[in-house]
Write an enzyme that holds these catalytic residues in place. Sequence first.
Site, mmCIF file in Angstrom:
data_model
loop_
_atom_site.group_PDB
_atom_site.id
_atom_site.type_symbol
_atom_site.label_atom_id
_atom_site.label_comp_id
_atom_site.label_asym_id
_atom_site.label_seq_id
_atom_site.Cartn_x
_atom_site.Cartn_y
_atom_site.Cartn_z
ATOM 1 N N THR A 1 0.831 -1.103 0.145
ATOM 2 C CA THR A 1 -0.073 -0.110 0.013
ATOM 3 C C THR A 1 0.819 1.266 -0.156
ATOM 4 O O THR A 1 1.603 1.559 0.943
ATOM 5 C CB THR A 1 -0.863 0.036 1.107
ATOM 6 O OG1 THR A 1 -1.613 -1.217 1.181
ATOM 7 C CG2 THR A 1 -1.824 1.204 1.228
ATOM 8 N N LYS B 1 -7.488 -9.689 3.487
ATOM 9 C CA LYS B 1 -7.779 -9.629 4.949
ATOM 10 C C LYS B 1 -6.927 -10.570 5.724
ATOM 11 O O LYS B 1 -7.236 -11.834 5.255
ATOM 12 C CB LYS B 1 -9.137 -9.526 5.323
ATOM 13 C CG LYS B 1 -10.041 -8.541 4.436
ATOM 14 C CD LYS B 1 -11.604 -8.692 4.764
ATOM 15 C CE LYS B 1 -12.309 -9.936 4.645
ATOM 16 N NZ LYS B 1 -12.444 -10.162 2.847
ATOM 17 N N GLU B 2 -6.205 -10.248 6.653
ATOM 18 C CA GLU B 2 -5.752 -11.365 7.512
ATOM 19 C C GLU B 2 -6.719 -12.103 8.155
ATOM 20 O O GLU B 2 -7.693 -11.653 8.388
ATOM 21 C CB GLU B 2 -4.678 -10.569 8.614
ATOM 22 C CG GLU B 2 -3.612 -10.010 7.958
ATOM 23 C CD GLU B 2 -2.534 -9.160 8.900
ATOM 24 O OE1 GLU B 2 -2.651 -9.521 10.104
ATOM 25 O OE2 GLU B 2 -1.790 -8.375 8.476
ATOM 26 N N LYS C 1 -7.005 2.101 -2.761
ATOM 27 C CA LYS C 1 -6.612 1.449 -1.501
ATOM 28 C C LYS C 1 -6.881 2.219 -0.417
ATOM 29 O O LYS C 1 -7.284 1.911 0.572
ATOM 30 C CB LYS C 1 -4.995 0.807 -1.567
ATOM 31 C CG LYS C 1 -4.453 0.088 -0.584
ATOM 32 C CD LYS C 1 -5.428 -1.229 -0.280
ATOM 33 C CE LYS C 1 -5.123 -1.645 0.998
ATOM 34 N NZ LYS C 1 -5.765 -2.813 1.493
ATOM 35 N N ASN D 1 -9.598 1.921 2.526
ATOM 36 C CA ASN D 1 -9.467 1.649 4.108
ATOM 37 C C ASN D 1 -10.043 2.658 4.700
ATOM 38 O O ASN D 1 -10.604 2.344 5.947
ATOM 39 C CB ASN D 1 -7.714 1.354 4.333
ATOM 40 C CG ASN D 1 -7.376 -0.110 4.067
ATOM 41 O OD1 ASN D 1 -8.235 -1.066 3.633
ATOM 42 N ND2 ASN D 1 -6.201 -0.390 4.138
ATOM 43 N N PHE E 1 -18.803 -4.247 8.664
ATOM 44 C CA PHE E 1 -17.951 -2.970 9.273
ATOM 45 C C PHE E 1 -18.967 -2.168 10.103
ATOM 46 O O PHE E 1 -18.387 -0.883 10.065
ATOM 47 C CB PHE E 1 -17.199 -2.306 8.375
ATOM 48 C CG PHE E 1 -15.856 -3.350 7.938
ATOM 49 C CD1 PHE E 1 -14.738 -2.711 8.549
ATOM 50 C CD2 PHE E 1 -16.067 -4.200 7.058
ATOM 51 C CE1 PHE E 1 -13.626 -3.271 8.261
ATOM 52 C CE2 PHE E 1 -14.674 -4.975 6.922
ATOM 53 C CZ PHE E 1 -13.578 -4.467 7.578
ATOM 54 N N GLY F 1 -16.942 -1.657 18.961
ATOM 55 C CA GLY F 1 -15.906 -2.248 19.858
ATOM 56 C C GLY F 1 -14.698 -1.268 20.304
ATOM 57 O O GLY F 1 -15.150 -0.240 20.831
ATOM 58 N N CYS G 1 -2.870 -2.152 8.929
ATOM 59 C CA CYS G 1 -3.290 -1.382 8.106
ATOM 60 C C CYS G 1 -3.965 -0.204 8.207
ATOM 61 O O CYS G 1 -3.591 0.879 7.832
ATOM 62 C CB CYS G 1 -3.976 -2.358 6.952
ATOM 63 S SG CYS G 1 -2.998 -3.783 6.114
HETATM 64 N N1 LIG Z 1 -1.234 -7.347 5.881
HETATM 65 C C1 LIG Z 1 -2.388 -7.090 5.412
HETATM 66 O O1 LIG Z 1 -3.284 -7.596 5.584
HETATM 67 C C2 LIG Z 1 -2.269 -6.180 4.052
HETATM 68 C C3 LIG Z 1 -3.237 -6.196 3.217
HETATM 69 C C4 LIG Z 1 -3.265 -5.343 2.166
HETATM 70 C C5 LIG Z 1 -2.137 -4.729 1.841
HETATM 71 N N2 LIG Z 1 -1.048 -4.665 2.704
HETATM 72 C C6 LIG Z 1 0.076 -4.013 2.633
HETATM 73 O O2 LIG Z 1 1.092 -4.662 2.066
HETATM 74 C C7 LIG Z 1 2.382 -4.338 2.481
HETATM 75 C C8 LIG Z 1 3.162 -5.613 3.028
HETATM 76 O O3 LIG Z 1 2.178 -5.718 4.274
HETATM 77 P P1 LIG Z 1 2.562 -7.213 5.211
HETATM 78 O O4 LIG Z 1 1.889 -7.169 6.251
HETATM 79 O O5 LIG Z 1 2.638 -8.248 4.264
HETATM 80 O O6 LIG Z 1 4.192 -6.630 5.520
HETATM 81 P P2 LIG Z 1 5.246 -7.600 6.522
HETATM 82 O O7 LIG Z 1 5.635 -6.847 7.441
HETATM 83 O O8 LIG Z 1 4.431 -8.727 7.058
HETATM 84 O O9 LIG Z 1 6.151 -8.146 5.500
HETATM 85 C C9 LIG Z 1 6.995 -7.573 4.822
HETATM 86 C C10 LIG Z 1 8.247 -8.446 4.412
HETATM 87 O O10 LIG Z 1 9.055 -7.758 3.599
HETATM 88 C C11 LIG Z 1 10.596 -7.893 3.749
HETATM 89 N N3 LIG Z 1 11.091 -6.939 3.347
HETATM 90 C C12 LIG Z 1 11.661 -5.598 3.717
HETATM 91 N N4 LIG Z 1 12.275 -4.928 2.878
HETATM 92 C C13 LIG Z 1 12.775 -5.959 1.890
HETATM 93 C C14 LIG Z 1 13.782 -5.762 0.749
HETATM 94 N N5 LIG Z 1 14.237 -4.676 0.554
HETATM 95 N N6 LIG Z 1 13.690 -7.038 -0.058
HETATM 96 C C15 LIG Z 1 13.098 -8.095 0.363
HETATM 97 N N7 LIG Z 1 12.234 -8.224 1.603
HETATM 98 C C16 LIG Z 1 12.137 -7.210 2.268
HETATM 99 C C17 LIG Z 1 10.310 -8.045 5.404
HETATM 100 O O11 LIG Z 1 11.720 -8.448 6.009
HETATM 101 C C18 LIG Z 1 8.977 -8.627 5.859
HETATM 102 O O12 LIG Z 1 9.484 -9.980 5.790
HETATM 103 C C19 LIG Z 1 2.179 -3.072 3.149
HETATM 104 O O13 LIG Z 1 2.252 -2.046 2.254
HETATM 105 C C20 LIG Z 1 1.013 -3.196 3.717
HETATM 106 O O14 LIG Z 1 0.241 -2.093 4.040
HETATM 107 C C21 LIG Z 1 -0.985 -5.459 3.839
#
Ligand SMILES: NC(=O)c1ccc[n+]([C@@H]2O[C@H](COP(=O)([O-])OP(=O)(O)OC[C@H]3O[C@@H](n4cnc5c(N)ncnc54)[C@H](O)[C@@H]3O)[C@@H](O)[C@H]2O)c1
Length: 448
Positions: free
Chosen positions: A121, A152-153, A214, A218, A259, A263, A270
């Site tokens: 994002t 969604k997680e 996005k 959110n 939603f 709570g 996010c």
């Molecule tokens: N978690 C969610 O539910 C969700 C949903 C939609 C969008 N997003 C977006 O997706 C993105 C990732 O979220 P996430 O929750 O998966 O993050 P996260 O923190 O779980 O994972 C990120 C990973 O990237 C790795 N990383 C960082 N820099 C790196 C590099 N240069 N090279 C290789 N690996 C690298 C980290 O070690 C980590 O394992 C964010 O922008 C988030 O906002 C997350």
Amino acid sequence: MKLGVIGTGYVGLVAGAGFADFGNDVVCVDIDAARIERLRRGEMPLHEPHLQDLVRSNMQQRRLSFTTDVGEAVRDADVVFIAVGTPSLSDGNADLSQVLAAASAIGHSLNRETVVVTKSTVPVGTADLIRETIERACDRPFAVAANPEFLKEGSAVEDFLRPMRVIVGIGRLGRPITEAEQRARTTMRRLYEPVVRTNDRLIFTDTRSAEMTKYAANAYLATRISFINDIAALCERTGADVEMVRRGMGMDSRIGPKFLFPGIGFGGSCFPKDVRALLATAQRHGMDLPIVSAAYQINERQKTILFDKMVGHFGGLQSLRGRTVAVWGLSFKPETDDIREAPALALIERLHAAGASIRASDPVALHNAARRLEGRAELLVDPYEAARGADALVLCTEWRQYRQPNFRRLRELMAGNGIFDGRNIWDGEQLRELGFRYHAIGRPQPPL
Ligand SMILES: NC(=O)c1ccc[n+]([C@@H]2O[C@H](COP(=O)([O-])OP(=O)(O)OC[C@H]3O[C@@H](n4cnc5c(N)ncnc54)[C@H](O)[C@@H]3O)[C@@H](O)[C@H]2O)c1
């Protein structure tokens, strides 16, 4: 197709395994060597239903592999996804350092025309920064696409395999699309064909609109949560029951029931950071976003609501000193071990600062919480053990296993009778009959 995925977090790992499952050859890369080691052994670095099976079966079919070498993931790839973190900076802006480091590393490894796609994002305009970063590192043709992820997680695999929509932004509004961008569109359509076959939910747009979609989505969902939390506060003051109100509202098809659950405030990795980043973007453009800003402020207030109720229950802040409080649920929502900005942690920190002892339980998030809560809470696998001797029990996360506990047993185990239902899932009448003092959000409250 041959794909590279940079980042193996909740998004990168699910996307990598999902694309491999469609038959692509996927190489996932992460800078965290320990995480890659675990993944190579078939162990999951995070809790997400069905993910382990998906990863293992695609590893066995040799379609999915893990490395710490970016070059291995990028060389010869048709598409490379950037799925690294974009946490908040202290001023609320998204920290793009991981994204730009990934872009630079990609630029140094490109050896053929590749589509570089952001799944992270990222604020409006980031696709242009990525293009400039890659151009500084290489002179080969490539295209940049913005493909925000909406999973969604807790239901990430299902969401990824059956998305409500797929948004792909390529090019800039007002500029003719280049031939490389045209080819990138065809590649992205082919890639997503398996998920949109029965229902074409693939939208092509420009990069800026995709990036904005996005954040707007959110912020809107966060606003709904804060809206109902505000109504819940008014329900408490007026003697109404927000549970009846939200049900009545949600039956209107223009509103819908999702939603609208009151709570203890939205958390997670996010909503809070994305709302802050959207507000920071608006500020950079000389604008306020009063609705989004209010949603954020209401959420900050909401995070203290259970603490305030506990102060009332025990008869003042000083009375919390020496009390034992059981906390059920640490993750920011059920079915995930993600504790980033989880309201439960903020509550525990407040309770600890007020001198209370905390005994906490969670089905999967204890290992993530252990370091964060060290010295502040005793962590127990068995929720009933956590409740033993407690003066009050607080429900922070509505895990399925907490929905119908044995309250008689809890009454015997607990030293006190305070129940704080942060998710409005328990029956207040039944609890009062058992001798508990039941506190919830926006529902009739016990007399002080
Ligand atoms: N978690 C969610 O539910 C969700 C949903 C939609 C969008 N997003 C977006 O997706 C993105 C990732 O979220 P996430 O929750 O998966 O993050 P996260 O923190 O779980 O994972 C990120 C990973 O990237 C790795 N990383 C960082 N820099 C790196 C590099 N240069 N090279 C290789 N690996 C690298 C980290 O070690 C980590 O394992 C964010 O922008 C988030 O906002 C997350």
